[in-house]
Write an enzyme that holds these catalytic residues in place. Structure first.
Site, PDB file in Angstrom:
ATOM      1  N   PRO A 111       0.848  -1.193   0.000  1.00  0.00           N
ATOM      2  CA  PRO A 111       0.000   0.000   0.000  1.00  0.00           C
ATOM      3  C   PRO A 111       0.882   1.241   0.000  1.00  0.00           C
ATOM      4  O   PRO A 111       1.825   1.331   0.788  1.00  0.00           O
ATOM      5  CB  PRO A 111      -0.772  -0.129   1.323  1.00  0.00           C
ATOM      6  CG  PRO A 111       0.118  -0.936   2.212  1.00  0.00           C
ATOM      7  CD  PRO A 111       0.861  -1.880   1.312  1.00  0.00           C
ATOM      8  N   SER A 128       0.520   5.578  -0.311  1.00  0.00           N
ATOM      9  CA  SER A 128      -0.352   6.740  -0.424  1.00  0.00           C
ATOM     10  C   SER A 128      -0.119   7.469  -1.734  1.00  0.00           C
ATOM     11  O   SER A 128       1.031   7.694  -2.141  1.00  0.00           O
ATOM     12  CB  SER A 128      -0.109   7.696   0.751  1.00  0.00           C
ATOM     13  OG  SER A 128      -0.537   7.117   1.959  1.00  0.00           O
ATOM     14  N   GLN A 165      -6.512  -1.001   3.308  1.00  0.00           N
ATOM     15  CA  GLN A 165      -5.700  -0.698   4.487  1.00  0.00           C
ATOM     16  C   GLN A 165      -6.282   0.480   5.262  1.00  0.00           C
ATOM     17  O   GLN A 165      -6.564   1.532   4.690  1.00  0.00           O
ATOM     18  CB  GLN A 165      -4.252  -0.375   4.121  1.00  0.00           C
ATOM     19  CG  GLN A 165      -3.385  -0.291   5.375  1.00  0.00           C
ATOM     20  CD  GLN A 165      -1.974   0.207   5.131  1.00  0.00           C
ATOM     21  OE1 GLN A 165      -1.782   1.367   4.820  1.00  0.00           O
ATOM     22  NE2 GLN A 165      -0.985  -0.674   5.294  1.00  0.00           N
ATOM     23  N   CYS A 200       3.357   3.187   8.978  1.00  0.00           N
ATOM     24  CA  CYS A 200       3.638   4.467   8.333  1.00  0.00           C
ATOM     25  C   CYS A 200       4.480   5.358   9.247  1.00  0.00           C
ATOM     26  O   CYS A 200       4.106   5.599  10.397  1.00  0.00           O
ATOM     27  CB  CYS A 200       2.340   5.182   7.960  1.00  0.00           C
ATOM     28  SG  CYS A 200       2.622   6.764   7.127  1.00  0.00           S
ATOM     29  N   GLY A 237      10.676  -3.908   2.131  1.00  0.00           N
ATOM     30  CA  GLY A 237      11.741  -2.918   2.258  1.00  0.00           C
ATOM     31  C   GLY A 237      12.911  -3.208   1.346  1.00  0.00           C
ATOM     32  O   GLY A 237      13.510  -4.283   1.406  1.00  0.00           O
ATOM     33  N   ASP A 238      13.219  -2.257   0.456  1.00  0.00           N
ATOM     34  CA  ASP A 238      14.384  -2.337  -0.446  1.00  0.00           C
ATOM     35  C   ASP A 238      14.298  -3.450  -1.480  1.00  0.00           C
ATOM     36  O   ASP A 238      15.326  -3.841  -2.052  1.00  0.00           O
ATOM     37  CB  ASP A 238      15.691  -2.512   0.345  1.00  0.00           C
ATOM     38  CG  ASP A 238      16.046  -1.297   1.178  1.00  0.00           C
ATOM     39  OD1 ASP A 238      15.411  -0.244   0.982  1.00  0.00           O
ATOM     40  OD2 ASP A 238      16.956  -1.395   2.030  1.00  0.00           O
ATOM     41  N   GLY A 249       7.263  -2.272  -2.894  1.00  0.00           N
ATOM     42  CA  GLY A 249       6.696  -0.939  -2.830  1.00  0.00           C
ATOM     43  C   GLY A 249       7.256  -0.018  -3.892  1.00  0.00           C
ATOM     44  O   GLY A 249       6.898  -0.095  -5.065  1.00  0.00           O
ATOM     45  N   ARG A 250       8.183   0.850  -3.479  1.00  0.00           N
ATOM     46  CA  ARG A 250       8.687   1.895  -4.381  1.00  0.00           C
ATOM     47  C   ARG A 250       9.362   1.350  -5.633  1.00  0.00           C
ATOM     48  O   ARG A 250       9.494   2.057  -6.628  1.00  0.00           O
ATOM     49  CB  ARG A 250       9.646   2.808  -3.603  1.00  0.00           C
ATOM     50  CG  ARG A 250       8.942   3.643  -2.534  1.00  0.00           C
ATOM     51  CD  ARG A 250       9.932   4.355  -1.622  1.00  0.00           C
ATOM     52  NE  ARG A 250      10.685   3.410  -0.804  1.00  0.00           N
ATOM     53  CZ  ARG A 250      11.789   3.722  -0.145  1.00  0.00           C
ATOM     54  NH1 ARG A 250      12.296   4.935  -0.244  1.00  0.00           N
ATOM     55  NH2 ARG A 250      12.402   2.819   0.605  1.00  0.00           N
TER      56      ARG A 250
END
Length: 327
Positions: A17, A19, A72, A102, A203-204, A226-227
């Site tokens: 998730p 934003s 979420q 978060c 993460g990463d 994620g990113r």
């Protein structure tokens, strides 16, 4: 394969998730690339029960697939979160995810997100109230702790599991790290060893090798990306293929990327309308074009454009120029 309650995931690679990123249209796109589960943007529970326009838009789901209907929720009031969870269940959500991770100051300042890791008693009340309020599975996403002195994710995961939570995702940083340093995948193993429910490492995870390393070092049941998917929604498919076969799957060709971005752009405009859709689409255009020849100039031009037809034409013109240069 991972099971969340009675819901079985087709892949152990999950979309995180995020934003202002994982809206309905982006989740649809990533789901088509084979994500085992896609999670909505974080939604403030109090805004949800007040039925604010923004919260209602964020909780929009795909009703034809339970792994595309995970919402979420964030907040710090057990009764409010429980009410918001029930509302989402009534609207078709199949999984409720609780945000305990978060790190944003605005969220933590409201005693939500990763701030909840500092109050295990309140956390337990939130878990219990939410699980009791709905018949669908409840999951939680957390960090490894607030800071290096309070890395209590294993304890909090136990509390969650004992309360009936069905899956835990752990971002391998403390709240105080925000996104600095490296994700501690090794520590996630202590969470995995503490509970019997599925544990997901986060993460990463930005490429094939990191995905494999994260799984090996954490011992987790799956990974959450994620990113790394910014401008590369197909990364989910590439990672899943690599984990299954050990072989690297090439990224889409420039022509295929043009088709992906064009369809994504059209979907954004159709969903949000012209005035809202164009600004939202711009950030995706920037991510998609990053690293391509002359992309900086292209991005500067697009950022000044407001007409949706002109923007779409500029996208096609730019990608055609990249294809011509590669001939």
């Amino acid at each position: 394969m991972i099971k969340i309650g009675n819901i079985e995931l087709s892949s152990n690679v999950i979309l995180a998730p995020m934003s202002d990123v994982t809206d309905l249209e982006f989740r649809k796109l990533v789901k088509r690339f084979g994500a085992g589960l896609v999670v909505s943007e974080m939604i403030a529970s109090r805004a949800m029960i007040m039925k604010s326009r923004q919260s209602m838009q964020k909780c929009a789901i795909m009703h034809d697939d339970p792994t595309s209907a995970c919402v979420q929720l964030a907040g710090c009031e057990p009764d409010v979160i429980a009410e918001a969870a029930k509302m989402n269940e009534d609207m078709g959500a199949k999984i409720i995810d609780l945000n305990f991770g978060c790190p944003a100051k605005k969220v933590v300042g409201g005693y939500a997100g990763s701030a909840l890791m500092r109050d295990e008693q309140l956390a337990a009340k939130i878990f219990e109230a939410t699980v009791k309020a709905v018949k669908i599975p409840v999951t939680v996403k957390m960090r490894i702790g607030w800071d290096d002195n309070t890395r209590n994710a294993p304890t909090l995961a136990k509390i969650a599991a004992n309360s009936g939570v069905q899956m835990v995702t752990v971002h391998g940083r403390t709240r105080c790290q925000f996104y600095s340093g490296n994700a501690n995948w090794d520590f996630i193993r202590t969470v995995k060893e503490a509970v019997k429910i599925p544990v997901i490492a986060n993460g990463d995870i930005t490429n094939f090798a990191k995905a494999k390393e994260a799984l090996q070092r954490s011992g987790a049941d799956g990974i959450m990306v994620g990113r790394g998917v910014y401008g590369k929604p197909w990364l989910i498919s590439q990672i899943a293929y690599y984990l299954k076969t050990g072989k690297e799957k090439p990224a889409p060709s420039i022509a295929e990327q043009l088709d992906i971005i064009t369809k994504h752009y059209d979907a954004i405009i159709d969903y949000y309308g012209k005035s809202v859709g164009v600004p939202i689409a711009r950030k995706h255009i920037i991510w998609y074009s990053n690293g391509l020849p002359s992309s900086a100039e292209f991005r500067c031009t697009v950022n000044l454009m407001k007409d949706p037809i002109a923007v779409k034409e500029k996208i096609a013109e730019f990608y055609m120029s990249v294809m011509d240069a590669n001939k």
